[in-house]
Design a protein around this motif. Sequence first.
Motif, mmCIF file in Angstrom:
data_model
loop_
_atom_site.group_PDB
_atom_site.id
_atom_site.type_symbol
_atom_site.label_atom_id
_atom_site.label_comp_id
_atom_site.label_asym_id
_atom_site.label_seq_id
_atom_site.Cartn_x
_atom_site.Cartn_y
_atom_site.Cartn_z
ATOM 1 N N LYS A 1 18.387 30.842 34.827
ATOM 2 C CA LYS A 1 18.645 29.586 33.784
ATOM 3 C C LYS A 1 20.223 29.396 35.228
ATOM 4 O O LYS A 1 20.909 30.426 35.698
ATOM 5 C CB LYS A 1 19.673 29.847 32.540
ATOM 6 C CG LYS A 1 20.450 28.317 32.308
ATOM 7 C CD LYS A 1 21.960 28.849 30.992
ATOM 8 C CE LYS A 1 22.144 27.691 30.920
ATOM 9 N NZ LYS A 1 22.617 27.616 29.756
ATOM 10 N N ALA B 1 22.896 26.760 35.519
ATOM 11 C CA ALA B 1 23.026 24.934 34.556
ATOM 12 C C ALA B 1 24.792 24.770 35.484
ATOM 13 O O ALA B 1 25.129 25.596 36.155
ATOM 14 C CB ALA B 1 23.546 25.421 33.534
ATOM 15 N N LYS C 1 15.210 27.144 33.879
ATOM 16 C CA LYS C 1 15.819 26.880 33.177
ATOM 17 C C LYS C 1 16.857 25.850 33.867
ATOM 18 O O LYS C 1 17.633 26.939 33.936
ATOM 19 C CB LYS C 1 16.417 26.972 32.016
ATOM 20 C CG LYS C 1 15.418 27.580 30.456
ATOM 21 C CD LYS C 1 15.807 27.579 29.761
ATOM 22 C CE LYS C 1 14.988 28.005 28.284
ATOM 23 N NZ LYS C 1 14.658 26.998 27.789
ATOM 24 N N ASN D 1 19.576 22.708 34.301
ATOM 25 C CA ASN D 1 20.182 21.612 33.844
ATOM 26 C C ASN D 1 21.647 21.456 34.680
ATOM 27 O O ASN D 1 22.474 22.217 34.545
ATOM 28 C CB ASN D 1 19.570 21.925 32.382
ATOM 29 C CG ASN D 1 20.961 22.575 31.873
ATOM 30 O OD1 ASN D 1 20.951 24.099 32.280
ATOM 31 N ND2 ASN D 1 21.656 22.410 30.947
ATOM 32 N N ASN D 2 21.645 19.913 33.875
ATOM 33 C CA ASN D 2 23.017 19.448 34.303
ATOM 34 C C ASN D 2 23.191 19.688 35.903
ATOM 35 O O ASN D 2 24.278 19.841 36.049
ATOM 36 C CB ASN D 2 23.282 20.006 33.124
ATOM 37 C CG ASN D 2 24.839 19.278 33.709
ATOM 38 O OD1 ASN D 2 25.399 17.757 33.366
ATOM 39 N ND2 ASN D 2 26.383 19.975 32.839
ATOM 40 N N GLY E 1 17.277 19.013 41.184
ATOM 41 C CA GLY E 1 17.205 20.078 40.782
ATOM 42 C C GLY E 1 16.569 21.245 41.592
ATOM 43 O O GLY E 1 17.005 22.612 41.876
ATOM 44 N N GLU F 1 12.040 24.773 33.725
ATOM 45 C CA GLU F 1 12.905 22.999 33.173
ATOM 46 C C GLU F 1 13.562 22.815 33.289
ATOM 47 O O GLU F 1 14.661 23.300 33.429
ATOM 48 C CB GLU F 1 12.666 23.664 31.207
ATOM 49 C CG GLU F 1 13.337 22.484 30.846
ATOM 50 C CD GLU F 1 14.407 22.817 28.473
ATOM 51 O OE1 GLU F 1 15.289 23.083 28.992
ATOM 52 O OE2 GLU F 1 13.168 23.746 28.529
ATOM 53 N N LEU F 2 13.193 21.122 34.095
ATOM 54 C CA LEU F 2 14.309 20.002 34.448
ATOM 55 C C LEU F 2 14.615 19.749 33.404
ATOM 56 O O LEU F 2 13.908 18.101 32.485
ATOM 57 C CB LEU F 2 13.748 20.356 36.170
ATOM 58 C CG LEU F 2 13.552 21.172 36.787
ATOM 59 C CD1 LEU F 2 11.467 21.343 36.645
ATOM 60 C CD2 LEU F 2 13.732 20.452 37.811
ATOM 61 N N ASP F 3 16.329 19.796 33.287
ATOM 62 C CA ASP F 3 17.012 18.707 32.456
ATOM 63 C C ASP F 3 18.252 18.122 32.419
ATOM 64 O O ASP F 3 18.785 18.969 33.084
ATOM 65 C CB ASP F 3 16.699 19.434 30.991
ATOM 66 C CG ASP F 3 17.151 18.485 29.953
ATOM 67 O OD1 ASP F 3 17.598 17.352 29.752
ATOM 68 O OD2 ASP F 3 17.371 19.302 28.715
ATOM 69 N N THR F 4 18.837 16.441 32.610
ATOM 70 C CA THR F 4 19.878 16.327 32.519
ATOM 71 C C THR F 4 19.618 16.113 34.613
ATOM 72 O O THR F 4 21.205 16.798 34.705
ATOM 73 C CB THR F 4 20.959 16.893 31.765
ATOM 74 O OG1 THR F 4 20.194 16.673 30.248
ATOM 75 C CG2 THR F 4 21.979 16.226 31.997
ATOM 76 N N LYS G 1 13.116 16.328 31.267
ATOM 77 C CA LYS G 1 13.567 15.315 30.434
ATOM 78 C C LYS G 1 14.899 14.905 30.914
ATOM 79 O O LYS G 1 15.700 16.182 31.439
ATOM 80 C CB LYS G 1 13.657 16.695 29.141
ATOM 81 C CG LYS G 1 12.671 17.282 28.486
ATOM 82 C CD LYS G 1 12.779 17.681 27.784
ATOM 83 C CE LYS G 1 14.176 18.786 28.069
ATOM 84 N NZ LYS G 1 14.351 19.995 26.674
ATOM 85 N N ASN G 2 15.707 13.528 31.067
ATOM 86 C CA ASN G 2 16.699 13.288 30.916
ATOM 87 C C ASN G 2 16.821 12.996 32.546
ATOM 88 O O ASN G 2 18.261 13.567 33.194
ATOM 89 C CB ASN G 2 17.765 13.715 30.525
ATOM 90 C CG ASN G 2 17.857 13.216 28.996
ATOM 91 O OD1 ASN G 2 17.182 13.068 28.237
ATOM 92 N ND2 ASN G 2 17.664 15.102 28.321
#
Length: 165
Positions: A65, A67, A93, A95-96, A101, A115-118, A148-149
Amino acid sequence: LNNVSNVTMVDFAIHDVGCSGLPITGYNNTLSGVSVIRTGCGGVHMSGGDQKLLRRGNNIFGGSKIADWSNWKRTYQPALSWSGVGNTYINNKINNGPHAGVLGGGNDCVFENNELDTLCYETSDSGAFYSGRSWIDRGNIIRGNTFKNVRNTETPHLGSMSVQA
């Protein structure tokens, strides 16, 4: 860790650093279960292999992860920076982050079930997965990833925004 081989690092954390989280280059290395959170610049840089000879690096970055990175340098400091030949990035993961990313280029690398998010919320002309600019970068596989996002939330000042997954 520069130019290392046969290193395996499992289940560790790098949090609250002012620069990037972890650079690793070389051959046959594995990073698994890594947590990189709240960095001033990028997250992880993994590279290995030889593009001129198409020699595989056989590095693996998985089950990790990243983030809340790029708290100081807001652009071109990706969560995952990559280059080389024949490396695998799987089940991560990300994110943010205010910009890309995943950013880099190489040959015959696999990006699977990440998973790539925000992402990209402060930038235009960017993407969650940002690559290209070289005719020799080919043969990479991007499969089963979730985006996502991924969008800019800032008001544009010049022209229009272009953000892609």
